[in-house]
Motif scaffolding. Structure first.
Motif, PDB file in Angstrom:
ATOM      1  N   LYS A 103       0.713  -1.189   0.124  1.00  0.00           N
ATOM      2  CA  LYS A 103       0.178  -0.030   0.041  1.00  0.00           C
ATOM      3  C   LYS A 103       0.893   1.146  -0.086  1.00  0.00           C
ATOM      4  N   MET A 104       2.026   1.292   0.728  1.00  0.00           N
ATOM      5  CA  MET A 104       2.773   2.361   0.805  1.00  0.00           C
ATOM      6  C   MET A 104       3.388   2.571  -0.487  1.00  0.00           C
ATOM      7  N   THR A 105       4.073   1.524  -1.133  1.00  0.00           N
ATOM      8  CA  THR A 105       4.723   1.459  -2.411  1.00  0.00           C
ATOM      9  C   THR A 105       3.529   2.164  -3.680  1.00  0.00           C
ATOM     10  N   ALA A 106       2.229   1.905  -3.466  1.00  0.00           N
ATOM     11  CA  ALA A 106       1.245   2.342  -4.427  1.00  0.00           C
ATOM     12  C   ALA A 106       1.290   3.891  -4.024  1.00  0.00           C
ATOM     13  N   VAL A 107       1.466   4.363  -2.660  1.00  0.00           N
ATOM     14  CA  VAL A 107       1.259   5.659  -2.435  1.00  0.00           C
ATOM     15  C   VAL A 107       2.637   6.316  -3.396  1.00  0.00           C
ATOM     16  N   GLY A 108       3.723   5.713  -3.100  1.00  0.00           N
ATOM     17  CA  GLY A 108       4.903   6.352  -4.008  1.00  0.00           C
ATOM     18  C   GLY A 108       4.705   6.260  -5.577  1.00  0.00           C
ATOM     19  N   ALA A 109       4.092   5.372  -5.963  1.00  0.00           N
ATOM     20  CA  ALA A 109       3.807   5.387  -7.437  1.00  0.00           C
ATOM     21  C   ALA A 109       2.653   6.637  -7.806  1.00  0.00           C
ATOM     22  N   LYS A 110       2.048   6.438  -6.809  1.00  0.00           N
ATOM     23  CA  LYS A 110       1.088   7.655  -7.249  1.00  0.00           C
ATOM     24  C   LYS A 110       1.279   9.002  -7.162  1.00  0.00           C
ATOM     25  N   CYS A 111       2.188   9.316  -6.093  1.00  0.00           N
ATOM     26  CA  CYS A 111       2.529  10.801  -5.754  1.00  0.00           C
ATOM     27  C   CYS A 111       3.780  11.077  -6.102  1.00  0.00           C
ATOM     28  N   CYS A 112       4.698  10.297  -6.198  1.00  0.00           N
ATOM     29  CA  CYS A 112       6.371  10.736  -6.606  1.00  0.00           C
ATOM     30  C   CYS A 112       6.312  11.528  -8.063  1.00  0.00           C
ATOM     31  N   LEU A 124      -0.803   8.242   3.110  1.00  0.00           N
ATOM     32  CA  LEU A 124      -0.041   7.562   3.913  1.00  0.00           C
ATOM     33  C   LEU A 124      -0.759   7.604   5.499  1.00  0.00           C
ATOM     34  N   SER A 125      -1.769   8.739   5.649  1.00  0.00           N
ATOM     35  CA  SER A 125      -2.370   8.907   6.687  1.00  0.00           C
ATOM     36  C   SER A 125      -3.480   7.897   6.824  1.00  0.00           C
ATOM     37  N   ILE A 126      -3.955   7.472   5.435  1.00  0.00           N
ATOM     38  CA  ILE A 126      -5.124   6.394   5.456  1.00  0.00           C
ATOM     39  C   ILE A 126      -4.593   5.114   5.727  1.00  0.00           C
ATOM     40  N   VAL A 127      -3.262   4.884   5.078  1.00  0.00           N
ATOM     41  CA  VAL A 127      -2.696   3.498   5.222  1.00  0.00           C
ATOM     42  C   VAL A 127      -2.429   3.375   6.828  1.00  0.00           C
ATOM     43  N   ILE A 128      -1.884   4.494   7.562  1.00  0.00           N
ATOM     44  CA  ILE A 128      -1.551   4.349   8.997  1.00  0.00           C
ATOM     45  C   ILE A 128      -2.943   4.187   9.706  1.00  0.00           C
ATOM     46  N   GLN A 129      -4.007   4.972   9.308  1.00  0.00           N
ATOM     47  CA  GLN A 129      -5.152   4.665  10.086  1.00  0.00           C
ATOM     48  C   GLN A 129      -5.801   3.332  10.017  1.00  0.00           C
ATOM     49  N   ASP A 130      -5.634   2.785   8.820  1.00  0.00           N
ATOM     50  CA  ASP A 130      -6.008   0.959   8.699  1.00  0.00           C
ATOM     51  C   ASP A 130      -5.165   0.301   9.770  1.00  0.00           C
ATOM     52  N   MET A 131      -3.830   0.902   9.695  1.00  0.00           N
ATOM     53  CA  MET A 131      -2.907  -0.063  10.619  1.00  0.00           C
ATOM     54  C   MET A 131      -3.380   0.064  11.963  1.00  0.00           C
ATOM     55  N   CYS A 132      -3.746   1.573  12.281  1.00  0.00           N
ATOM     56  CA  CYS A 132      -4.104   1.514  13.751  1.00  0.00           C
ATOM     57  C   CYS A 132      -5.590   0.939  14.097  1.00  0.00           C
TER      58      CYS A 132
END
Length: 552
Positions: A410-419, A434-442
Motif C-alpha cells: 500500500k505504501m509503495t502504491a502511494v509512492g507510485a501515485k504521488c512521486c 499515508l495517513s489513510i494507510v496508517i489509520q488502517d494499521m491503527c
C-alpha cells in the motif's frame, strides 16, 4: 434501499424492496398527517424498527439479532459493528449481456437502477448514500451514451463508461469516507473540525472566514449523520449544502461551475472532487499579525480557539501545497509556542522566532517526501518495497508477514501515485494517502495490539501520527522467536516459479529474516541478500538443484 442494503447485506433485492415500501408508505402517511402517532420517531429508529421486525433475522445474521434488545443510540452502534466492509459472501459482480442491459434499462429504468444501487450499497456498507446515487448517475449516463451505439459492449468497456471503473471508484471513495469517520470517532470533534477547516480554506482561498465557518458547521453535522449510518438525513443535508455553495459560487470558487450544472444527486460528489480554486494574489504576509504584533497574547487569551481557527484559515489558504496534517502540526507548534511565551515577562521577544520554529515541521515533512521519492524514482518499485519492509519489520516485528507485505504494498502504491506529481502536489498527496494507510494499521492495532510504540503513535495525536511512525525505532522489547531452519528451506521453486511468485517468496524470506534478527544493519542485510542471489544463480544451473541448495 441504500440504508437497508448496508445494514442487511445478505438480503435479496426483493426482500429489501418490501422494507423500502413500508418506509415509503409511512413517509407518505406522515406527509398527509404529521401528528399521526408513528410519525414522531426519528428516521434512524424507523429503519431499525423495520429491521428488527424481519422474520428469522437470527437465522441469517446470528448475534446481530441481539442488537434489537438494546435502546437507541446503543442499538444503532451495535448494528454498525456488524457491517462487513469486504463481504466475501457476495459473489463478484458479473455484467449481463449488452443487449439485455439496454433492454432492461429502457423497459424498467427504476428497478434496473435500483438493482445497481443495491449492488453497490451491500458491497460498500459504509459508503455515503449521496455518493452511491452519484455513481448511479454516472452509470446511467454511460448507458444513455452506449445503448445508442452499434457495439454496446465495446462502448461500455471504454475507460469513461466502464462499469468496473465506477465500482472501483466506489471502493476508493468508501476508503476515504471510512477514514474521515475513523478520525471523528477516535480524535473527536475538535480535531475533525480543524482538519476540515484546513482543507476547506485550501480549497476556497477567496471565501471569507465567516462563510468557511458556516459550511464547516454543516459538514460536521453531515459527517456525523453519514458515519452513524443515517443515510436519508446525510443525503438530504448534503444536497442542501451543495445547493447553498452553488448559490454563492462567486464567494466560494470558480472551479465548481460544471458541478452546479449537474442534477442535485450528482452535485455534491462533484464539488468534493473539484480542484482547489486559485489563491488570491494580494494576500499579505502573516508575520505582522501573528509574530510582530506586540498584542498577540491579548488576542490569544481572549479567545483561544477562535484565534487559532483564524490562524489555521489564514495559513491554509496561503499554502495549497502542504498537507492538512502538516498545517495542523504548524498550528499546534504555534499554539505550544504561545502557551509558553505568554507566561514570560517579554512575550513578543519569545515568539519573535516563531518562523524558525514552524519551519522545522515543514523541513521534516519535505525531507521525508524527498528522500522516499528519490529512492522510488532511482531504484524502482521492487527495491522501494524492500526498503519499506526492512524499515517496518524492525518497527513492528510482531505483525504477521502477510500483513507487513500488504502494508508495504500500500505504501509503495502511494509512492507510485504521488512521486510522479509536480512538486506542489507531491507533499499533500503523499501524506494524505499515508495517513489513510496508517489509520488502517491503527484500526487493527485496536483489536490486536502490536506494541507500545505503535499504540502510542496511533493514540497520541492525529497531526503527528505520520512523523511519529517515521521516527519510530526498532522495538527493543521484542523477543525474537528461536531460529528455525525450516523457515529457510530452499527448493527448486526458487528456480522454476514465475518471476512474481519468486519475488514474493524472497520478500517473505527477507521479512522472516529481520523478525529473527531485528538489530541487523543495512550492511549485514545487503551481504546476506547478495549471497542469496549468488546462491540462487549458482544452484539453478545445477542438475541436482536440491542438493546444491542444501550445501550452500
Amino acid at each position: 434501499m441504500i440504508t437497508f442494503a448496508q445494514y442487511l447485506q445478505r438480503c435479496s433485492y426483493d426482500g429489501l424492496s418490501k422494507l423500502v415500501k413500508d418506509v415509503v408508505d409511512l413517509a407518505q402517511k406522515c406527509v398527509a398527517n404529521e401528528d399521526a402517532p408513528e410519525c414522531s420517531k426519528s428516521l434512524p429508529s424507523i429503519f431499525l424498527d423495520e429491521i428488527c421486525q424481519v422474520e428469522k433475522l437470527r437465522d441469517s445474521y446470528g448475534d446481530m439479532a441481539d442488537c434489537c434488545s438494546k435502546a437507541d443510540p446503543e442499538r444503532n452502534e451495535c448494528f454498525l459493528s456488524f457491517k462487513v466492509p469486504q463481504p466475501d459472501f457476495i459473489q463478484p459482480y458479473q455484467r449481463p449481456a449488452s443487449d439485455v442491459i439496454c433492454k432492461e434499462y429502457q423497459d424498467n429504468r427504476v428497478p434496473f437502477l435500483g438493482h445497481f444501487v443495491y449492488s453497490i450499497a451491500r458491497r460498500n456498507p459504509f459508503l455515503y448514500a449521496p455518493t452511491i446515487l452519484g455513481l448511479a448517475g454516472d452509470y446511467e449516463h454511460a448507458l444513455q451514451s452506449c445503448c445508442a451505439e452499434a457495439d454496446v459492449g465495446a462502448c461500455l468497456d471504454e475507460k469513461v463508461y466502464q462499469e468496473t471503473a465506477i465500482r472501483e471508484k466506489a471502493k476508493k471513495v468508501s476508503v476515504k469516507q471510512q477514514y474521515s469517520c475513523g478520525i471523528l470517532k477516535k480524535f473527536g470533534e475538535r480535531t475533525f473540525k480543524a482538519s476540515k477547516l484546513a482543507r476547506l480554506s485550501q480549497k476556497y482561498p477567496k471565501a471569507p472566514f465567516s462563510e468557511i465557518l458556516k459550511i464547516l458547521g454543516d459538514i460536521k453535522g453531515i459527517y456525523k449523520e453519514c458515519c452513524e449510518g443515517d443515510m436519508v438525513e446525510c443525503m438530504d443535508d448534503r444536497a442542501e449544502l451543495a445547493t447553498y455553495v452553488c448559490s454563492k459560487q462567486d464567494v466560494f470558487s470558480s472551479k465548481i461551475k460544471h458541478c452546479c450544472e449537474k442534477p442535485v444527486v450528482e452535485r455534491s460528489q462533484c464539488i468534493i472532487e473539484a480542484e482547489f480554486d486559485d489563491k488570491p494574489e494580494d494576500l499579505p504576509s502573516l508575520v505582522e499579525k501573528y509574530v510582530q504584533d506586540k498584542e498577540v497574547c491579548k488576542s490569544y487569551e481572549a479567545g483561544h480557539d477562535e484565534f487559532l481557527s483564524e490562524f489555521l484559515y489564514e495559513y491554509s489558504r496561503r499554502h495549497p501545497e502542504f498537507s492538512t496534517q502538516l498545517i495542523l502540526r504548524i498550528t499546534k507548534g504555534y499554539e505550544t509556542l504561545l502557551d509558553k511565551c505568554c507566561k514570560t515577562d517579554n512575550p513578543a521577544e519569545c515568539y519573535g522566532n516563531a518562523h524558525e520554529e514552524l519551519n522545522k515541521h515543514i523541513k521534516e515533512t519535505q525531507d521525508v517526501v524527498k528522500t522516499n521519492c528519490e529512492i522510488f524514482t532511482t531504484h524502482g518499485e521492487a527495491d522501494f518495497l524492500k526498503a519499506l519492509l526492512i524499515r517496518y519489520t524492525k518497527k513492528m516485528p510482531q505483525v504477521s508477514t502477510d500483513t507487513l507485505l500488504e502494508i508495504g504494498k500500500k505504501m509503495t502504491a502511494v509512492g507510485a501515485k504521488c512521486c510522479q506529481l509536480p512538486e506542489d502536489k507531491r507533499l499533500p498527496c503523499s501524506e494524505g494517502y499515508l495517513s489513510i494507510v496508517i489509520q488502517d494499521m491503527c484500526r487493527r492495532q485496536e483489536t490486536t495490539p502490536i506494541n507500545d510504540n505503535v499504540s502510542h503513535c496511533c493514540s497520541d495525536s492525529y497531526a503527528y501520527r505520520r512523523p511519529c511512525f517515521t521516527a519510530m525505532g526498532v522495538d527493543t522489547k521484542y523477543v525474537p522467536p528461536a531460529f528455525n531452519p525450516e523457515m529457510f528451506n530452499f527448493d527448486e521453486k526458487l528456480c522454476t516459479a514465475p518471476p512474481a511468485e519468486r519475488e514474493l517468496g524472497q520478500m517473505k524470506l527477507l521479512v522472516n529474516l529481520i523478525k529473527r534478527k531485528p538489530q541487523m544493519t543495512e550492511e549485514q542485510i545487503k551481504t546476506i541478500a547478495d549471497g542469496f542471489t549468488a546462491m540462487v544463480d549458482k544452484c539453478c544451473k545445477q542438475s541436482d538443484i536440491e542438493t546444491c541448495f542444501g550445501e550452500e
